[in-house]
Write an enzyme that holds these catalytic residues in place. Structure first.
Site, short mmCIF file in Angstrom:
data_model
loop_
_atom_site.label_atom_id
_atom_site.label_comp_id
_atom_site.label_asym_id
_atom_site.label_seq_id
_atom_site.Cartn_x
_atom_site.Cartn_y
_atom_site.Cartn_z
N GLU A 22 -43.84 -34.68 23.49
CA GLU A 22 -45.23 -34.40 22.49
C GLU A 22 -45.94 -35.77 22.09
O GLU A 22 -45.34 -36.75 21.91
CB GLU A 22 -44.37 -33.82 21.14
CG GLU A 22 -45.39 -33.56 20.09
CD GLU A 22 -44.72 -32.39 19.18
OE1 GLU A 22 -44.81 -31.31 19.43
OE2 GLU A 22 -44.28 -33.08 18.27
N LYS A 24 -47.91 -37.40 19.30
CA LYS A 24 -47.59 -37.05 17.76
C LYS A 24 -48.07 -38.56 17.35
O LYS A 24 -46.99 -39.59 17.52
CB LYS A 24 -46.24 -36.72 17.91
CG LYS A 24 -45.88 -36.47 16.23
CD LYS A 24 -44.43 -35.74 16.31
CE LYS A 24 -44.28 -35.38 14.89
NZ LYS A 24 -42.70 -34.81 15.02
N LYS A 57 -49.86 -27.48 19.51
CA LYS A 57 -48.79 -27.64 18.61
C LYS A 57 -49.70 -27.56 17.16
O LYS A 57 -50.15 -28.67 16.98
CB LYS A 57 -47.95 -28.99 18.60
CG LYS A 57 -46.83 -29.11 17.64
CD LYS A 57 -45.84 -28.25 17.98
CE LYS A 57 -44.63 -28.52 16.86
NZ LYS A 57 -44.10 -29.78 17.04
N GLU A 116 -41.07 -19.97 17.00
CA GLU A 116 -40.33 -20.84 16.45
C GLU A 116 -39.55 -20.46 15.19
O GLU A 116 -40.19 -19.71 14.23
CB GLU A 116 -41.05 -22.15 15.80
CG GLU A 116 -40.12 -23.18 15.34
CD GLU A 116 -41.04 -24.39 14.71
OE1 GLU A 116 -41.46 -25.13 15.84
OE2 GLU A 116 -41.14 -24.58 13.81
N ASN A 130 -35.90 -24.61 15.85
CA ASN A 130 -36.26 -26.03 15.14
C ASN A 130 -35.16 -26.30 14.43
O ASN A 130 -34.72 -26.03 13.42
CB ASN A 130 -37.46 -25.94 14.21
CG ASN A 130 -38.25 -27.19 13.95
OD1 ASN A 130 -37.66 -28.00 13.88
ND2 ASN A 130 -39.55 -27.11 13.45
N GLU A 166 -35.83 -28.00 19.35
CA GLU A 166 -36.83 -28.90 18.97
C GLU A 166 -36.37 -29.62 17.81
O GLU A 166 -35.70 -29.14 16.83
CB GLU A 166 -38.11 -27.80 18.54
CG GLU A 166 -38.76 -26.76 19.28
CD GLU A 166 -39.76 -25.86 18.60
OE1 GLU A 166 -40.03 -24.57 19.17
OE2 GLU A 166 -40.03 -25.98 17.55
N SER A 167 -36.87 -30.78 17.89
CA SER A 167 -36.59 -31.62 16.56
C SER A 167 -35.22 -32.43 16.75
O SER A 167 -34.20 -31.77 16.85
CB SER A 167 -36.95 -31.10 15.35
OG SER A 167 -38.27 -30.60 15.29
#
Length: 259
Positions: free
Chosen positions: A54, A56, A116, A165, A186, A216-217
């Site tokens: 990503e 970001k 995103k 998500e 997530n 994710e994350s």
């Protein structure tokens, strides 16, 4: 609640976007776009643990992540380091993203790209197609079941893939009921912003084997990736860890070694 604030700011951004290019024009541009959509699912199901890297600049929880921000250079480094796909933020206020960043990156890389963002209107889906996205993000925490289903169909008709998500059981059931083929979990609670990799373990049990599972994350180490791989993840989405790494190639190699 921060998620409500993000959506409110996103509505303001949408109003600005509509003022620049009206809804009918964006729709026409989307339908006229000739670029072939790359297969996001193929990028995520490779037999090994795939990485969505990503681009970001900032986030609500960490503020500015990368002050010396060069999105195209970062994305090119991701591709060279073996990323399977690239995620680029286009939300302007909290994440300091940009549709122009996305377009510039799209012109520089050849792997699939995810827009995103906090998708709340079909205009953003048309815009995603125009800017060169291969996939969009649909977040169950901000969309009711019927709207999510409509957005999925709308995106599919444009040839776009959808990463759905969820961050709890009710949201996972909602995206499964919608017919999701790519299920994102997530690990960050979008209401408290706390991170727990056990979220992937808990929700992965609900995901059918024929669905692609993306964690994710919150992944900061090889052990984290190994953990979510054991939970059943086909792919991971990593932003902050790579943005802060200083050396994308080394970080990517260390993170995914033997996975």
């Amino acid at each position: 609640m921060i998620l409500d604030d993000i959506v409110a700011k996103r509505k303001e951004q949408l109003a600005r976007e509509l003022a620049e290019t009206d809804r009918q024009t964006m729709r026409s541009l989307a339908l006229q776009t000739k670029r072939s959509v790359l297969s996001f699912p193929d990028a995520l199901r490779t037999g090994r643990l795939s990485i969505i890297a990503e681009v970001k600049k900032a986030s609500p929880s960490k503020s500015v992540i990368c002050a010396d921000f060069h999105p195209v250079e970062q994305a090119v480094a991701y591709e060279r380091a073996g990323a399977d796909a690239i995620s680029c933020l286009t939300e302007e206020h909290y994440f300091q993203g940009s549709s122009q960043y996305f377009r510039d990156i799209r012109a520089a890389v050849s792997i699939p790209m995810l827009r995103k963002d906090f998708i709340i209107d079909t205009y953003q889906i048309d815009e995603a197609r125009v800017m060169g996205a291969d996939a969009i993000l649909l977040i169950a925490a901000i969309l009711d079941a019927e709207t999510m289903r409509q957005f999925y169909q709308y995106a599919t008709e444009l040839g776009l893939h959808c990463l759905f998500e969820a961050h709890n059981e009710a949201e996972m059931q909602q995206i499964l009921d919608c017919g999701a083929k790519i299920c994102g979990i997530n690990n960050r609670n979008l209401k408290t912003f706390q991170v727990d990799l056990a979220t992937t373990q808990r929700l992965a049990a609900m995901v059918p084997k024929d669905c692609i599972l993306v964690s994710e994350s919150g992944m900061q180490s090889h052990e984290d990736l190994k953990t979510v791989r054991q939970y059943g993840a086909d792919a991971v989405l990593i932003g902050e860890t790579l943005m802060r790494s200083g050396n994308v190639a080394t970080a990517m190699q260390t993170l995914r070694e033997n996975l």
